[in-house]
Design an enzyme around this catalytic site. Structure first.
Site, mmCIF file in Angstrom:
data_model
loop_
_atom_site.group_PDB
_atom_site.id
_atom_site.type_symbol
_atom_site.label_atom_id
_atom_site.label_comp_id
_atom_site.label_asym_id
_atom_site.label_seq_id
_atom_site.Cartn_x
_atom_site.Cartn_y
_atom_site.Cartn_z
ATOM 1 N N ASP A 138 6.737 1.557 6.958
ATOM 2 C CA ASP A 138 5.257 1.565 7.404
ATOM 3 C C ASP A 138 4.776 3.014 7.243
ATOM 4 O O ASP A 138 5.350 4.061 7.247
ATOM 5 C CB ASP A 138 5.354 1.463 9.064
ATOM 6 C CG ASP A 138 3.771 1.316 9.547
ATOM 7 O OD1 ASP A 138 2.917 0.368 9.333
ATOM 8 O OD2 ASP A 138 3.558 2.355 10.562
ATOM 9 N N GLU A 144 4.403 1.009 2.315
ATOM 10 C CA GLU A 144 3.240 0.679 2.567
ATOM 11 C C GLU A 144 2.328 1.695 2.159
ATOM 12 O O GLU A 144 2.354 2.980 2.708
ATOM 13 C CB GLU A 144 2.728 0.323 3.948
ATOM 14 C CG GLU A 144 1.504 0.130 4.228
ATOM 15 C CD GLU A 144 1.199 0.073 5.968
ATOM 16 O OE1 GLU A 144 0.070 -0.712 6.221
ATOM 17 O OE2 GLU A 144 1.478 0.707 6.439
#
Length: 613
Positions: free
Chosen positions: A324, A353
């Site tokens: 993330d 990400e």
């Protein structure tokens, strides 16, 4: 804005009896590539004690911080076999104590586990919203937020057992890899279901199940030749994390002092003209006020995160990580973190990400990037997410009238920039995820537009990823109703649901139209190496019709996407380079023979996938 200041205890009583409340990692393994292991012992005034270990154990370092409740002990495991070893804590005038620490045997071949790649199809779930397999754990006495399915932003009760119960569904659909949003403990008072604000990174949230349940999920998946990807968060923890409440060091997190929000301008990571202030507020600012920003430039923090990530791979037998907010981290720190994991598991895969809207800026973060090389930077990150293709997909199929920069040319132009990437096969390709409007909302429930989008995602280069429920037409409007609406419960995942979309008999006619197409294409793709690693040959779109080929030495597949509302006739001589002499093929959706002698007719707003003969 309220300022949060975290105070570090610096006064202590020499007479206080230390007690070990936590040991992290809780155990480790022998025969690891990185043989130095740093163990954190936590307890009241534990740093006041002298530490020794079993005679076989070489203690390389004992580190104490300004917080006397922590001591970090580094040992050398190179010549240690699996077994139990003892740490001795002693202090004049106080009763000493011991703590056993275990090294375990590794699984055979653990170091060379194979991660996900372009031969896989990844399915993303929000576990709280997928299926409730064990209603008894919907709420927990240990956790503040209780289940309330009527609350769009609350806990709904989905859990690990619900995922395990529906692996047959995923396998039948043609999915090979499961990515779940975080499952670790998140004890926020509200909105904890997304679990990105973690309060304990060594334990599964009890509302999802247990650590053993997570291991069982991995084992169940591996028995089906499926892979499990954990969503890992290096950038931040939740404000309720136990270490945030008693920081080992002031600079364990970024403080200004206290809280300052990120400006979210990730371009400051490589902007040669940036101000230092702007860079600081991007990298060191908190993602939100409830998520303290971790300081990866602190070696203690970086090592803690590295060992935690390796612990979960080894413990749960993982096949990959999705990281993330990768590009918000200290970029040198996150590169070291990534390299440490890939050194330990050279065939593993990690996708980051990097939510940016320019191919060169995304490429910067991929391993061996030619763009990163301009600044002598290498993230060591094997895979990044193709957000520019996602951007295109969210508008293309609503643009019936092609122009210089509208319609299918957006897809073409995306792939024009593939030369910027070091490894185009290792890009994650998707039409939507848990942070974006549902693709079927964007296309207003038009199944034909969905089919065109899925044709592109599942036949182009890279690793395709589907978002749970898209394959049955689920919709959700983030702009108007918030995140909860794009994270609706999967119908049939809860006892008493009127509609059970996990079964063919339970799906509505509309749901089946989405599902049957997706299943057909996914299962075709599963065994087609040409769609996994074949080369991509594309032709400029004409009349909003996009034609491309995937090919290798043995096979060729022709893909036609007609985004024009009107039927089109294609003069096939234009595509002779891709056809390579083929005059016929098979429509992989219908199974019908396709004549490729002179021209090809395709109806409006449709796609065609032809396996050439």
């Amino acid at each position: 804005m309220k300022q949060l200041v975290f105070l570090i205890p610096v006064f202590f009583s020499l007479s206080t009896f230390a007690q070990i409340d936590r040991v992290e990692p809780p155990f480790w393994w022998s025969d690891m590539h990185e043989s130095s292991l740093q163990i954190m012992f936590y307890g009241k005034d534990i740093a006041l004690y002298e530490v020794s270990a079993s005679k076989e154990v070489v203690v390389e370092n004992v580190l104490r911080t300004e917080n006397s409740n922590y001591v970090f002990i580094t040992i050398q495991t190179k010549d240690l076999s699996a077994g139990s070893y003892t740490f001795n804590f002693s202090k004049k005038g106080s009763k000493g104590f011991t703590k056993a620490y275990d090294l375990k045997e590794r699984r055979a071949g653990s170091a060379f586990r194979k991660g996900f790649d372009a031969s896989d199809a990844m399915y993303l779930i929000m576990p709280d919203r997928f299926a409730n397999g064990n209603p008894d754990n919907d709420s927990s006495e240990k956790m503040v937020e209780k289940a309330d399915r009527t609350n769009l932003g609350g806990r709904h009760g989905g859990d690990l057992q619900g995922v395990i119960n529906n692996l047959d569904y995923l396998e039948d659909l043609g999915i090979t890899t499961l990515w779940s949003t975080p499952l670790l403990e998140d004890n926020d008072k509200a909105y904890s279901y997304h679990t990105y604000a973690q309060s304990d990174v060594y334990n599964i949230d009890p509302r999802y199940g247990s650590n053993e349940d997570y291991k069982r999920l991995a084992a169940e998946m591996h028995s089906r030749d499926m892979k499990l990807v954990m969503d890992y968060v290096t950038n931040h923890w939740g404000a309720e994390h136990w270490m945030i409440k008693d920081l080992p060091t002031y600079d364990w997190i970024h403080q200004f002092p206290g809280y300052a929000n990120s400006n979210y301008r990730m371009t400051t990571q490589y902007d040669p003209n940036r101000s230092q202030r702007d860079w600081k507020y991007c990298v060191e600012g908190w993602f939100v006020s409830t998520m303290p920003d971790l300081n990866q430039s602190n070696p203690l923090v970086l090592n803690y995160l590295t060992q935690n990530a390796i612990w979960w791979i080894e413990y749960a037998d993982l096949d990959g990580y999705r990281v993330d907010t990768y590009s918000y981290n200290d970029k040198e720190g996150i590169a070291k973190w990534t390299k440490s994991i890939m050194d330990e598991y050279p065939n593993f895969n990690i996708v980051g990400e990097v939510w940016m809207h320019d191919q060169s800026q995304i490429s910067y973060w991929q391993k061996d990037s030619p763009i990163g090389a301009i600044q002598s930077y290498n993230s060591n990150l094997p895979s990044v997410m193709d957000f520019t293709l996602h951007d295109a997909i969210t508008s293309i199929f609503n643009e019936d009238n092609a122009s210089w920069d509208k319609g299918m040319v957006k897809a073409y132009e995306n792939f024009v920039n593939d030369f910027l990437y070091a490894d185009i096969d290792n890009l994650l390709v998707f039409a939507g995820n848990h942070d974006t409007d549902r693709i079927n909302h964007i296309y207003n429930g038009d199944v034909e537009k969905y089919k065109m989008a899925m044709t592109l995602v599942l036949t182009t280069r890279g690793i395709p990823q589907l978002y749970y429920g898209d394959e049955i037409g689920m919709q959700g409007n983030k702009a108007e109703k918030g995140d909860g609406d794009i994270r609706r419960d999967f119908p049939g995942g809860w006892k008493g649901d009127e509609n059970n979309a996990f079964t063919e008999a339970g799906r509505t006619q509309d749901q089946e139209a989405y599902h049957s197409f997706t299943k057909k294409l996914l299962n075709y793709r599963k065994d087609k190496e040409v769609l996994h690693f074949g080369k991509l040959l594309q032709f400029l779109p004409e009349n909003n019709v996009y034609v491309y080929f995937r090919y290798n030495e043995n096979e060729r597949v022709m893909v036609v996407i007609n985004n024009n509302p009107e039927a089109q006739e294609l003069e096939l001589s234009r595509f002779s380079e891709g056809l390579d002499g083929s005059t016929s093929g098979k429509d992989i959706i219908t199974g019908e023979q396709v004549n490729l002698n002179n021209s090809l007719n395709i109806k409006g707003k449709s796609s065609l996938i032809v396996e050439l003969k």
